[in-house]
Enzyme design. Structure first.
Site, PDB file in Angstrom:
ATOM      1  N   LYS A 105       0.813  -1.216   0.000  1.00 29.23           N
ATOM      2  CA  LYS A 105       0.000   0.000   0.000  1.00 29.23           C
ATOM      3  C   LYS A 105       0.847   1.267   0.000  1.00 29.23           C
ATOM      4  O   LYS A 105       0.339   2.351  -0.247  1.00 29.23           O
ATOM      5  CB  LYS A 105      -0.980  -0.034   1.162  1.00 29.23           C
ATOM      6  CG  LYS A 105      -1.975  -1.174   0.984  1.00 29.23           C
ATOM      7  CD  LYS A 105      -3.253  -0.985   1.741  1.00 29.23           C
ATOM      8  CE  LYS A 105      -4.275  -2.036   1.345  1.00 29.23           C
ATOM      9  NZ  LYS A 105      -3.880  -3.411   1.767  1.00 29.23           N
TER      10      LYS A 105
HETATM   11  C1  LIG Z   1      -4.625  -4.438   1.391  1.00 24.38           C
HETATM   12  C2  LIG Z   1      -3.859  -5.679   1.317  1.00 24.38           C
HETATM   13  C3  LIG Z   1      -4.229  -6.712   0.454  1.00 24.38           C
HETATM   14  C4  LIG Z   1      -5.482  -6.643  -0.394  1.00 24.38           C
HETATM   15  O1  LIG Z   1      -5.399  -5.665  -1.399  1.00 24.38           O
HETATM   16  P1  LIG Z   1      -6.748  -5.143  -2.088  1.00 24.38           P
HETATM   17  O2  LIG Z   1      -6.308  -4.076  -3.012  1.00 24.38           O
HETATM   18  O3  LIG Z   1      -7.620  -4.623  -0.989  1.00 24.38           O
HETATM   19  O4  LIG Z   1      -7.355  -6.307  -2.769  1.00 24.38           O
HETATM   20  C5  LIG Z   1      -3.427  -7.838   0.385  1.00 24.38           C
HETATM   21  N1  LIG Z   1      -2.324  -7.954   1.153  1.00 24.38           N
HETATM   22  C6  LIG Z   1      -1.946  -6.995   2.006  1.00 24.38           C
HETATM   23  C7  LIG Z   1      -0.739  -7.210   2.838  1.00 24.38           C
HETATM   24  C8  LIG Z   1      -2.679  -5.831   2.099  1.00 24.38           C
HETATM   25  O5  LIG Z   1      -2.294  -4.885   2.942  1.00 24.38           O
END
Ligand SMILES: *Cc1c(COP(=O)(O)O)cnc(C)c1O
Length: 433
Positions: A105
């Site tokens: 993220k």
């Molecule tokens: C947010 C997140 C996901 C999922 O991603 P999305 O875009 O919500 O599908 C998967 N793995 C981790 C570690 C995350 O922080």
């Protein structure tokens, strides 16, 4: 000029700038571009990530940000590595956790913070960012927006449903970052935030924005690394096609890949890997989209019962059969997740985090169902395993080395404000602080 329409089709179209600043459309739809420009083949020869991201973003954003400013934003945001490693056979991992909060993220949050700051500096506006998090979004957003002028960040996270380390990352920054500890689930947090955006009286007092994966500014950078993986493997192995496996919750990461494909990336298939919160794999099977309350799992960043980016996926694919041509879904249980972490570690020495393990297991299922030996299959490792060292220690008995960026947060003191799980609780906090 590219315009952004709402997936609900009731609000009017807006510019890139307004789509970023408002986040969610007034009709509660998600913004999506009316035009997705195509790549020129030259893009596939670029082997440096910032240069590549700059070229892709020019196509996505066109002249909404002058090229010089855009280049600065990109080169500043993506100053870390994205290693791609062979695990075994034709399976590769793309490590997206080398940013400052050790989760993918960081890509979206760092890009969006800089873009927003660019727009606000032009108009002298102040805004409050509301963000609901199941763990990793909050820390990436907190860190990405920390001390950015003219921006206040309010983070909502479900009490006792994020890991110890995640909580430290969310609650220890201070300054312009406030953490609200909600007595409820991630879905409650998400609903409270959504409610705030459509509350007229609140929006008269504050300019609210979202940094959830519903924001198009978070989504775009998540398309860059799909092209990066293809370019890397094309250069290394001369492949002409690629398969991706994305561990998914709100499906923002996967939708980033779908955008890259629309731009011309030769992706044979996207494997959508979920934990038991499998609303999308179920849709791909049955054609029925049935949101429901989320269940807690080891891969808690994917504990999402009503994946918001599904609205964008159905904008890209009109029917289920359309979607199935590009996407195949698999659901992975907690037991399979833990067994996969163990097996892969014992057989290859590679330590997966629970999210990466969900993706790895989905690749194994896919390989069982399809003979696909010559196409590289890349799964996205979305978090450093140390972020989930409780799960790993309990099941493997080993201590994960904690990277330096995470160690620093552990030393700091938690500061959160406890609130209930109703929208009124959030509203009264915002109005009275
Ligand atoms: C947010 C997140 C996901 C999922 O991603 P999305 O875009 O919500 O599908 C998967 N793995 C981790 C570690 C995350 O922080």
């Amino acid at each position: 000029m590219i315009k952004y329409f709402s997936t609900e089709h009731k609000s009017k179209e807006v510019s890139f700038k307004d789509a970023i600043i408002t986040g969610l459309a007034p009709d509660r739809g998600l913004y999506f571009p009316d035009i997705i420009n195509k790549f020129d083949d030259k893009i596939f020869d670029i082997l440096k990530f910032p240069e590549l991201s700059f070229e892709i973003s020019k196509l996505l954003i066109e002249d909404a940000i002058p090229e010089n400013d855009l280049k600065k934003i990109i080169f500043d945001a993506f100053n870390f590595q994205i290693p791609i490693k062979n695990i075994k056979d034709n399976i590769y991992v793309m490590e997206l956790f080398h940013g400052p909060t050790a989760a993918f993220k960081d890509f979206g949050a760092r890009f969006m913070a800089r873009v927003l700051s660019f727009f606000l500096s032009k108009s002298n506006q102040k805004i409050t960012i509301l963000v609901a998090t199941s763990g990793d979004t909050g820390s990436a957003v907190a860190k990405g927006f920390y001390k950015v002028p003219n921006i206040d960040v309010v983070i909502l996270y479900p009490s006792k449903k994020v890991s110890f380390l995640q909580e430290k990352q969310l609650t220890t920054l201070g300054e312009n970052i406030t953490a609200l500890e909600v007595d409820g689930t991630f879905d409650d947090c998400q609903n409270m935030v959504k409610e705030a955006f459509i509350d007229k009286s609140l929006n008269e007092k504050f300019t609210l924005s979202s940094a959830n994966s519903i924001n198009i500014g978070r989504l775009y950078p998540q398309s860059f690394y799909y092209v990066w993986a293809y370019n890397f493997l094309k250069n290394q192995a001369g492949c002409k096609e690629i398969i991706f496996c994305t561990p998914s919750g709100n499906f923002g990461n996967l939708t980033g890949g779908l955008i890259a494909k629309r731009m011309g990336l030769p992706v044979k298939k996207f494997i959508a890997a979920t934990n038991i919160n499998d609303v999308v794999p179920e849709y791909l099977d049955t054609g029925i989209f049935k949101p429901r309350p989320s269940l807690a799992t080891h891969s808690n960043a994917m504990d999402v019962g009503n994946p918001s980016n599904f609205a964008r996926m159905t904008t890209l694919y009109k029917t289920k059969d359309d979607m199935k041509r590009d996407i195949v879904g698999y659901k992975i249980t907690d037991k399979e997740t833990v067994d996969t972490i163990k097996n892969v570690y014992e057989k290859t020495g590679y330590l997966l985090d629970p999210h990466g393990a969900v993706a790895y297991k989905a690749i194994e299922f896919y390989k069982n169902d399809n003979v696909e030996n010559n196409i590289p299959m890349v799964f996205l490792e979305t978090a450093h395993p140390a972020k989930f060292n409780e799960v790993i220690k309990d099941n493997l008995g080993i201590d994960v080395n904690i990277p330096k960026v995470l160690k620093e947060a552990l030393k700091l003191e938690k500061k959160s404000i406890k609130i209930g799980n109703r929208y009124e609780d959030l509203k009264s906090f915002l109005e009275n602080r």
